[in-house]
Design an enzyme around this catalytic site. Structure first.
Site, PDB file in Angstrom:
ATOM      1  N   ARG A 166       6.981 -56.052 -43.309  1.00  0.00           N
ATOM      2  CA  ARG A 166       6.252 -55.583 -42.122  1.00  0.00           C
ATOM      3  C   ARG A 166       4.733 -55.702 -42.322  1.00  0.00           C
ATOM      4  O   ARG A 166       4.202 -55.394 -43.379  1.00  0.00           O
ATOM      5  CB  ARG A 166       6.615 -54.121 -41.866  1.00  0.00           C
ATOM      6  CG  ARG A 166       5.753 -53.456 -40.831  1.00  0.00           C
ATOM      7  CD  ARG A 166       6.383 -52.219 -40.316  1.00  0.00           C
ATOM      8  NE  ARG A 166       6.176 -51.060 -41.173  1.00  0.00           N
ATOM      9  CZ  ARG A 166       6.562 -49.829 -40.817  1.00  0.00           C
ATOM     10  NH1 ARG A 166       7.207 -49.641 -39.694  1.00  0.00           N
ATOM     11  NH2 ARG A 166       6.331 -48.827 -41.615  1.00  0.00           N
ATOM     12  N   ARG A 186       0.977 -52.335 -44.632  1.00  0.00           N
ATOM     13  CA  ARG A 186       0.549 -50.942 -44.641  1.00  0.00           C
ATOM     14  C   ARG A 186       0.523 -50.441 -46.077  1.00  0.00           C
ATOM     15  O   ARG A 186       1.383 -50.800 -46.874  1.00  0.00           O
ATOM     16  CB  ARG A 186       1.541 -50.090 -43.818  1.00  0.00           C
ATOM     17  CG  ARG A 186       1.181 -50.021 -42.370  1.00  0.00           C
ATOM     18  CD  ARG A 186       2.250 -49.393 -41.529  1.00  0.00           C
ATOM     19  NE  ARG A 186       2.705 -48.085 -42.003  1.00  0.00           N
ATOM     20  CZ  ARG A 186       3.473 -47.273 -41.274  1.00  0.00           C
ATOM     21  NH1 ARG A 186       3.857 -47.642 -40.074  1.00  0.00           N
ATOM     22  NH2 ARG A 186       3.865 -46.115 -41.741  1.00  0.00           N
ATOM     23  N   ARG A 196       9.378 -34.629 -36.679  1.00  0.00           N
ATOM     24  CA  ARG A 196       9.908 -35.134 -37.943  1.00  0.00           C
ATOM     25  C   ARG A 196      10.493 -34.015 -38.794  1.00  0.00           C
ATOM     26  O   ARG A 196      11.035 -34.292 -39.862  1.00  0.00           O
ATOM     27  CB  ARG A 196       8.778 -35.793 -38.725  1.00  0.00           C
ATOM     28  CG  ARG A 196       8.870 -37.310 -38.804  1.00  0.00           C
ATOM     29  CD  ARG A 196       7.626 -37.768 -39.514  1.00  0.00           C
ATOM     30  NE  ARG A 196       7.703 -39.074 -40.076  1.00  0.00           N
ATOM     31  CZ  ARG A 196       7.126 -40.158 -39.550  1.00  0.00           C
ATOM     32  NH1 ARG A 196       6.519 -40.078 -38.399  1.00  0.00           N
ATOM     33  NH2 ARG A 196       7.171 -41.305 -40.193  1.00  0.00           N
ATOM     34  N   LYS A 221      11.354 -47.970 -34.429  1.00  0.00           N
ATOM     35  CA  LYS A 221      10.924 -46.960 -33.448  1.00  0.00           C
ATOM     36  C   LYS A 221       9.645 -47.392 -32.731  1.00  0.00           C
ATOM     37  O   LYS A 221       9.531 -47.254 -31.523  1.00  0.00           O
ATOM     38  CB  LYS A 221      10.652 -45.598 -34.120  1.00  0.00           C
ATOM     39  CG  LYS A 221      11.849 -44.974 -34.789  1.00  0.00           C
ATOM     40  CD  LYS A 221      11.537 -43.563 -35.274  1.00  0.00           C
ATOM     41  CE  LYS A 221      10.399 -43.449 -36.280  1.00  0.00           C
ATOM     42  NZ  LYS A 221      10.628 -44.133 -37.554  1.00  0.00           N
ATOM     43  N   ARG A 260       9.266 -42.198 -48.809  1.00  0.00           N
ATOM     44  CA  ARG A 260       9.341 -41.934 -47.362  1.00  0.00           C
ATOM     45  C   ARG A 260      10.795 -41.823 -46.906  1.00  0.00           C
ATOM     46  O   ARG A 260      11.121 -40.997 -46.062  1.00  0.00           O
ATOM     47  CB  ARG A 260       8.616 -43.045 -46.595  1.00  0.00           C
ATOM     48  CG  ARG A 260       7.094 -42.915 -46.728  1.00  0.00           C
ATOM     49  CD  ARG A 260       6.384 -44.173 -46.302  1.00  0.00           C
ATOM     50  NE  ARG A 260       6.568 -44.485 -44.913  1.00  0.00           N
ATOM     51  CZ  ARG A 260       6.553 -45.717 -44.417  1.00  0.00           C
ATOM     52  NH1 ARG A 260       6.362 -46.758 -45.219  1.00  0.00           N
ATOM     53  NH2 ARG A 260       6.703 -45.912 -43.144  1.00  0.00           N
TER      54      ARG A 260
HETATM   55  P1  AMP Z   1       4.729 -43.637 -39.252  1.00  0.00           P
HETATM   56  O1  AMP Z   1       3.771 -44.658 -38.776  1.00  0.00           O
HETATM   57  O2  AMP Z   1       5.463 -42.935 -38.129  1.00  0.00           O
HETATM   58  O3  AMP Z   1       5.673 -44.162 -40.308  1.00  0.00           O
HETATM   59  O4  AMP Z   1       3.849 -42.479 -39.950  1.00  0.00           O
HETATM   60  C1  AMP Z   1       3.052 -42.767 -41.093  1.00  0.00           C
HETATM   61  C2  AMP Z   1       2.773 -41.495 -41.844  1.00  0.00           C
HETATM   62  O5  AMP Z   1       2.044 -40.585 -41.015  1.00  0.00           O
HETATM   63  C3  AMP Z   1       3.990 -40.713 -42.297  1.00  0.00           C
HETATM   64  O6  AMP Z   1       4.544 -41.193 -43.500  1.00  0.00           O
HETATM   65  C4  AMP Z   1       3.380 -39.311 -42.459  1.00  0.00           C
HETATM   66  O7  AMP Z   1       2.610 -39.213 -43.630  1.00  0.00           O
HETATM   67  C5  AMP Z   1       2.434 -39.238 -41.277  1.00  0.00           C
HETATM   68  N1  AMP Z   1       3.109 -38.705 -40.072  1.00  0.00           N
HETATM   69  C6  AMP Z   1       3.320 -39.346 -38.885  1.00  0.00           C
HETATM   70  N2  AMP Z   1       3.963 -38.558 -38.016  1.00  0.00           N
HETATM   71  C7  AMP Z   1       4.167 -37.376 -38.648  1.00  0.00           C
HETATM   72  C8  AMP Z   1       4.794 -36.144 -38.288  1.00  0.00           C
HETATM   73  N3  AMP Z   1       5.346 -35.980 -37.090  1.00  0.00           N
HETATM   74  N4  AMP Z   1       4.802 -35.155 -39.208  1.00  0.00           N
HETATM   75  C9  AMP Z   1       4.239 -35.299 -40.409  1.00  0.00           C
HETATM   76  N5  AMP Z   1       3.649 -36.419 -40.824  1.00  0.00           N
HETATM   77  C10 AMP Z   1       3.598 -37.469 -39.959  1.00  0.00           C
END
Ligand code: AMP
Length: 228
Positions: A132, A162, A93, A18, A173
């Site tokens: 990654r 990360r 989400r 994404k 996740r």
């Molecule tokens: P990502 O980089 O999109 O994988 O986001 C990393 C982390 O940020 C996720 O595992 C959540 O803990 C938090 N996060 C990001 N976007 C959201 C969202 N829309 N709602 C809730 N938590 C989020």
């Protein structure tokens, strides 16, 4: 003539691509890419009150509360650089987040959403997440296949894994994704929201995925009279 903005949301599990594809799409149509994950990581790096609040939740692979996320996105979408549209990466989400975004879009009254679901098999997601890396300085994702000893292509910073890409957290996740984010597919597919929906095969070479996304966006733009 008033232009109809390009408003895109990307749905898909962690590791589906994404972030990379949102970046390419946003660049191609000169609209901002808005990644809620990147925004939260920036807050963590700055040790802001939000960053301090979100860190433990993110490290555990859980979701930050809907209220916090909706407020963050609402503020971001109020900025003038989103007038021509946006690509949202990682939001919504949950179904409450999707409903809040619908309300926000209705308030803006400037076109609907193009929802893209990127589909990738589970074993491929695990493989991608374990390798990654992101830049420790600016947070940019290293391109897939970047050599072990490389530095960030954007700022020359150190590339690191990360903290939430460890095996246990990845499992959590993906579980959270299935429970809370997967239902969004039905939400957008049912057409209940003011949106059009496309499935994208994310298990192809990067450029092929980009091509399929561009095709979907162009078809959606014709359907919804978006000005590209
Ligand atoms: P990502 O980089 O999109 O994988 O986001 C990393 C982390 O940020 C996720 O595992 C959540 O803990 C938090 N996060 C990001 N976007 C959201 C969202 N829309 N709602 C809730 N938590 C989020």
């Amino acid at each position: 003539m008033t232009q109809t903005p390009l408003n895109v949301i990307m749905l898909g599990p962690p590791g589906a691509g994404k972030g990379t594809q949102s970046g390419r799409l946003a660049k191609n149509y000169t609209v901002p890419k808005i990644s809620t994950g990147d925004s939260l990581r920036e807050e963590v790096t700055r040790s802001s009150p939000l960053g301090i609040l979100a860190k433990a939740t993110m490290d555990a692979g859980h979701l930050v509360s809907d209220d916090v996320m909706v407020a963050l996105v609402k503020e971001r979408l109020s900025r003038p650089d989103t007038d021509r549209g946006f690509v949202l990466d990682g939001f919504p989400r949950t179904v409450p987040q999707a409903k809040a975004l619908d309300a926000l879009m209705a308030e803006r009254n400037r076109g609907g959403l193009i929802a893209l679901q990127i589909i990738v098999p589970l074993e491929e997601l695990f493989r991608r997440l374990y390798i990654r890396r992101i830049c420790a300085a600016c947070g940019t994702d290293a391109a897939p296949g970047t050599p072990e000893d490389a530095v960030c292509a954007k700022c020359g910073g150190e590339l690191i894994h990360r903290t939430d890409d460890s095996e246990d957290v990845v499992r959590e996740r993906l579980r959270v994704f299935e429970a809370q984010t997967e239902p969004l597919v039905a939400y957008y597919q049912s057409g209940s929201a003011a949106s059009v929906f496309f499935k994208i095969d994310g298990n192809q070479p990067l450029d092929a995925v980009t091509g399929q996304i561009r095709e979907a966006v162009e078809r959606a733009a014709v359907k919804t009279k978006v000005t590209l």
